[in-house]
Design a protein around this motif. Sequence first.
Motif, PDB file in Angstrom:
ATOM      1  N   THR A  48     -25.935   1.278 -45.527  1.00  0.00           N
ATOM      2  CA  THR A  48     -25.952   2.543 -46.665  1.00  0.00           C
ATOM      3  C   THR A  48     -27.111   1.544 -47.164  1.00  0.00           C
ATOM      4  N   ASP A  49     -28.210   2.257 -47.545  1.00  0.00           N
ATOM      5  CA  ASP A  49     -29.640   1.128 -48.109  1.00  0.00           C
ATOM      6  C   ASP A  49     -29.807   1.262 -49.236  1.00  0.00           C
ATOM      7  N   LYS A  50     -31.273   0.270 -49.826  1.00  0.00           N
ATOM      8  CA  LYS A  50     -31.201   0.308 -51.205  1.00  0.00           C
ATOM      9  C   LYS A  50     -30.978   0.982 -51.901  1.00  0.00           C
ATOM     10  N   ASP A  51     -30.727   2.168 -51.513  1.00  0.00           N
ATOM     11  CA  ASP A  51     -30.452   3.499 -52.694  1.00  0.00           C
ATOM     12  C   ASP A  51     -29.366   4.020 -52.583  1.00  0.00           C
ATOM     13  N   GLY A  52     -28.605   3.520 -51.608  1.00  0.00           N
ATOM     14  CA  GLY A  52     -26.893   4.004 -51.817  1.00  0.00           C
ATOM     15  C   GLY A  52     -26.912   4.728 -50.423  1.00  0.00           C
ATOM     16  N   LYS A  53     -27.898   5.399 -50.065  1.00  0.00           N
ATOM     17  CA  LYS A  53     -27.425   6.681 -48.861  1.00  0.00           C
ATOM     18  C   LYS A  53     -27.721   6.011 -48.015  1.00  0.00           C
ATOM     19  N   VAL A  54     -26.104   7.151 -46.999  1.00  0.00           N
ATOM     20  CA  VAL A  54     -25.635   6.377 -45.753  1.00  0.00           C
ATOM     21  C   VAL A  54     -26.956   6.168 -45.101  1.00  0.00           C
ATOM     22  N   VAL A  55     -27.023   5.708 -44.395  1.00  0.00           N
ATOM     23  CA  VAL A  55     -28.219   5.459 -43.104  1.00  0.00           C
ATOM     24  C   VAL A  55     -27.506   5.685 -41.891  1.00  0.00           C
ATOM     25  N   THR A  56     -27.946   7.327 -40.961  1.00  0.00           N
ATOM     26  CA  THR A  56     -27.862   7.667 -39.943  1.00  0.00           C
ATOM     27  C   THR A  56     -27.822   8.166 -38.484  1.00  0.00           C
ATOM     28  N   ASP A  57     -29.467   7.137 -38.624  1.00  0.00           N
ATOM     29  CA  ASP A  57     -30.241   7.659 -37.177  1.00  0.00           C
ATOM     30  C   ASP A  57     -30.495   6.306 -36.187  1.00  0.00           C
ATOM     31  N   LEU A  58     -29.385   4.530 -37.238  1.00  0.00           N
ATOM     32  CA  LEU A  58     -29.408   3.214 -36.147  1.00  0.00           C
ATOM     33  C   LEU A  58     -28.958   4.077 -35.184  1.00  0.00           C
ATOM     34  N   SER A  59     -29.934   2.737 -34.183  1.00  0.00           N
ATOM     35  CA  SER A  59     -29.087   2.701 -32.691  1.00  0.00           C
ATOM     36  C   SER A  59     -28.266   1.801 -32.231  1.00  0.00           C
ATOM     37  N   ALA A  60     -27.801   1.120 -31.331  1.00  0.00           N
ATOM     38  CA  ALA A  60     -27.258  -0.061 -31.109  1.00  0.00           C
ATOM     39  C   ALA A  60     -27.844  -1.677 -30.693  1.00  0.00           C
ATOM     40  N   ASP A  61     -29.163  -1.548 -30.951  1.00  0.00           N
ATOM     41  CA  ASP A  61     -29.981  -2.516 -30.792  1.00  0.00           C
ATOM     42  C   ASP A  61     -30.392  -2.962 -32.344  1.00  0.00           C
ATOM     43  N   GLU A  62     -30.401  -1.465 -32.850  1.00  0.00           N
ATOM     44  CA  GLU A  62     -31.292  -2.486 -34.538  1.00  0.00           C
ATOM     45  C   GLU A  62     -29.409  -2.994 -34.756  1.00  0.00           C
ATOM     46  N   VAL A  63     -28.617  -3.346 -34.622  1.00  0.00           N
ATOM     47  CA  VAL A  63     -27.309  -3.880 -35.202  1.00  0.00           C
ATOM     48  C   VAL A  63     -26.944  -4.868 -34.401  1.00  0.00           C
ATOM     49  N   GLU A  64     -25.586  -6.062 -35.062  1.00  0.00           N
ATOM     50  CA  GLU A  64     -25.253  -6.883 -34.641  1.00  0.00           C
ATOM     51  C   GLU A  64     -24.465  -6.984 -35.257  1.00  0.00           C
ATOM     52  N   ILE A  65     -23.058  -7.274 -33.970  1.00  0.00           N
ATOM     53  CA  ILE A  65     -22.115  -7.408 -34.351  1.00  0.00           C
ATOM     54  C   ILE A  65     -20.954  -9.017 -34.084  1.00  0.00           C
ATOM     55  N   LEU A  66     -21.024  -9.929 -34.623  1.00  0.00           N
ATOM     56  CA  LEU A  66     -20.352 -11.005 -34.471  1.00  0.00           C
ATOM     57  C   LEU A  66     -18.691 -10.937 -34.561  1.00  0.00           C
ATOM     58  N   GLU A  67     -17.904 -11.570 -34.339  1.00  0.00           N
ATOM     59  CA  GLU A  67     -16.994 -12.645 -33.617  1.00  0.00           C
ATOM     60  C   GLU A  67     -16.854 -13.352 -34.562  1.00  0.00           C
ATOM     61  N   ASP A  68     -16.768 -14.603 -35.972  1.00  0.00           N
ATOM     62  CA  ASP A  68     -16.306 -15.579 -36.383  1.00  0.00           C
ATOM     63  C   ASP A  68     -17.567 -16.001 -35.678  1.00  0.00           C
ATOM     64  N   GLY A  69     -18.653 -15.011 -36.318  1.00  0.00           N
ATOM     65  CA  GLY A  69     -19.921 -15.843 -36.092  1.00  0.00           C
ATOM     66  C   GLY A  69     -20.924 -15.962 -35.228  1.00  0.00           C
ATOM     67  N   LYS A  70     -19.976 -15.486 -34.572  1.00  0.00           N
ATOM     68  CA  LYS A  70     -20.150 -15.390 -32.947  1.00  0.00           C
ATOM     69  C   LYS A  70     -20.273 -13.916 -32.122  1.00  0.00           C
ATOM     70  N   PRO A  71     -22.013 -13.953 -31.576  1.00  0.00           N
ATOM     71  CA  PRO A  71     -22.323 -12.454 -32.055  1.00  0.00           C
ATOM     72  C   PRO A  71     -21.722 -11.997 -30.830  1.00  0.00           C
ATOM     73  N   GLN A  72     -21.542 -10.475 -30.345  1.00  0.00           N
ATOM     74  CA  GLN A  72     -20.344  -9.516 -29.536  1.00  0.00           C
ATOM     75  C   GLN A  72     -21.596  -8.766 -28.704  1.00  0.00           C
ATOM     76  N   LYS A  73     -21.503  -8.100 -27.401  1.00  0.00           N
ATOM     77  CA  LYS A  73     -22.183  -7.578 -26.320  1.00  0.00           C
ATOM     78  C   LYS A  73     -21.204  -6.164 -27.304  1.00  0.00           C
TER      79      LYS A  73
END
Length: 728
Positions: A63-88
């Motif tokens: 969600t954004d700062k107003d609490g609304k769900v963000v619907t248009d993110l792409s994979a390049d704009e998101v990072e996922i980590l497992e135990d602090g280590k970035p994952q592809k």
Amino acid sequence: MLSRIIVGLLVCQLTLSVFAQQPGSQQQKPEPQPSPQQTVPADDDNDVVKITTNLVQVDPVITDKDGKVVTDLSADEVEILEDGKPQKITHFSFVSLDPGPRPAPKQPTDKNALPVPSVRLRPEDVRRTIAIVVDDLGTSFSDIYVARQAIKKFLDQQMQPGDLVAIVRTGGGMGALQQFTSDKRQLYAALERVKFNPRNRTVGLFDSPGSNPLAIAGQATTEANDPDRGRSDDLDEMREDLFTVGTLGAVNYVIRGLRELPGRKSVVLISGGFALTRINDAGRNYRVEDAKDRLIDLANRASVVIYAIDAAGLETLNLTAADGPVPIGEVGGHLSDLRGKSFNKQGGLKELAEATGGFAIVNNNDLSGGIRRALDDQNSYYLIGYRPDESTFQPVRGGRPFHKITVRVKRPGKFTVRLRKGFFGLPEETRNQVASTPGQLLMHALMSPFGSSGVNVRLTALFLSDPKLGATMRALLHIKTSDLTFTEEAGGWHQAVINLVTVTFGDNGIVVDSQSNTHTLRLKNTAYENAIKHGVTYSFLVPIKKPGAYQLRTAIRDDASNRVGSASQFVEVPDLNKKRLTLSGIVSHGIKTKQYQPAAVDSLNPNGAAEGDDDPLSNAAARQFQRDMVVEYGFAIYNAKLDKTSGKPQLVLQVRLFREGKAVFVGDEIPFDAANQADLKRLTTNGAIQLGSQMEPGDYVLQVVVTDLLRNDKSRIATQWIDFEIVN
């Protein structure tokens, strides 16, 4: 033909002659236009969260700062980590299940606001699967009432088509899975069971200073001058821990049931709160923490999001009459204890919810709004997956490590990510146990809300009141015999062996009756040919000891092939002693162009079936009809008021036809003719409706509405309905 009673049907298939001829019955013919079909995006994989050696996939809400769900993110704009280590990231998508604008609830004064029969859902029709869990092990008397009102409002106004719902009490029966339904009658019956549980953790040995006689006398009660107080505190602490573990265990059981259901699931936990972690004299509370960790891991693997609602709402945290006399010198300490306990119990709700990707609603008196907010949160989320390293699932020092998952948004701005906190290093292929034994196959089919179709079975169960037997549930089970595996034997005989299990559940999920038998079907010549063509019908009585809401579930397994089929039906058994206008269940069958009686058997040995070319589309148990067929139906009316002058009832009857929850035909109101009735306490009637030639194949509901013109009370109108299918 259309005005005659269904005597042949009822004598052969019910063995109860409860209906008599109704001279005023009329045939009505609907010609509804094809209704628009609701389209649901196809989803070949219903598992939202995956934890396997090849893929870890999670479902964050961003969600954004107003609490609304963000619907248009792409994979390049998101990072996922497992135990602090970035994952592809290998899998990335946005899922929206928003059903659109909700229809405004009908006003009670609207004549059309009669109960609308529920639609029987198939797995592909489910949009939201919701378990509303009321923690009666930790909710006060007054808070239980508020919770009931909030749940009732959800059922009345917020429940949507495509919702599969269960209402479960933590202190009630553990039959969680069999309570998931789209039938509001069943949910209202479950809601009636939500009551204050006097045996819960809110009732301790010394809940308030007023309960301690030394405190009443104005004496300071410390462990030094009252040795018993220390022991009492230990007992209360242990008792509270046990009830907390009981609550977590009940939610665990519900989630195990949810694990078998499709899509993203949610548990709305309404509770007075509990402390999940606490430092005591022996160190950390490992019993509670272990139950919590196991529950969170199970919820994350089952794609279940937990939303916790504090049933107490906004608390004043000041002294009240319930606290009793408090010595002046102890007021400050007592208030501090109250606030500390409130913080701890809300902390338990928050930790449980946030660890599964949900949120807690505390200090809010709008419980109904809290339920709506929680369920609306299920409508939009991302699916993000990555391929884990081999070390993720390798044990460390004989145990399985907990891996923390983090998702970050790289787009400029302020965003909030709600996400499951992580998982234990154990892949699903190791944890999951596939039903393989005959008993497991039957139980899996028996518990499924959708039924199994390896062997096609149709169940018809209905309530009747017999002058001699009293309240009775009669069941008809139609088995498609061609789905069974027959072996050929000498002399032209054919034999199949089946296992049949029938279980009756009460409205709290507890088994009230069960039967398990093995049957051998041994047939030859015409009997075998008729059975393969038309199937067989098994008729039986279900013991009913008291009024209430029941679920009848049955499962059948073909011994040779292990194919399994199951079916279920909800039946309300009313209390006729309350003198309310009540209807029995409805019996229906189909008629083509000539009169005939469908073959039926009262056991699984069909040798007594009538010979001839009987049409299976007339069977009262199967409830499958063709377009242009005449559907004849019959039912009984109980407790109709009698006119003081004529001694006769004054009733008006109406029939309505529904498809996908919408009325496609509403018949005329027809006065009931009370002539030739043998028992005015048990009036019997029948009618017929001809199906239109343009009606689309699919599921329909036939509803009858009876109005007692001599009544002005709430039971002036009574309804009953039965579902059927139009087939090609």
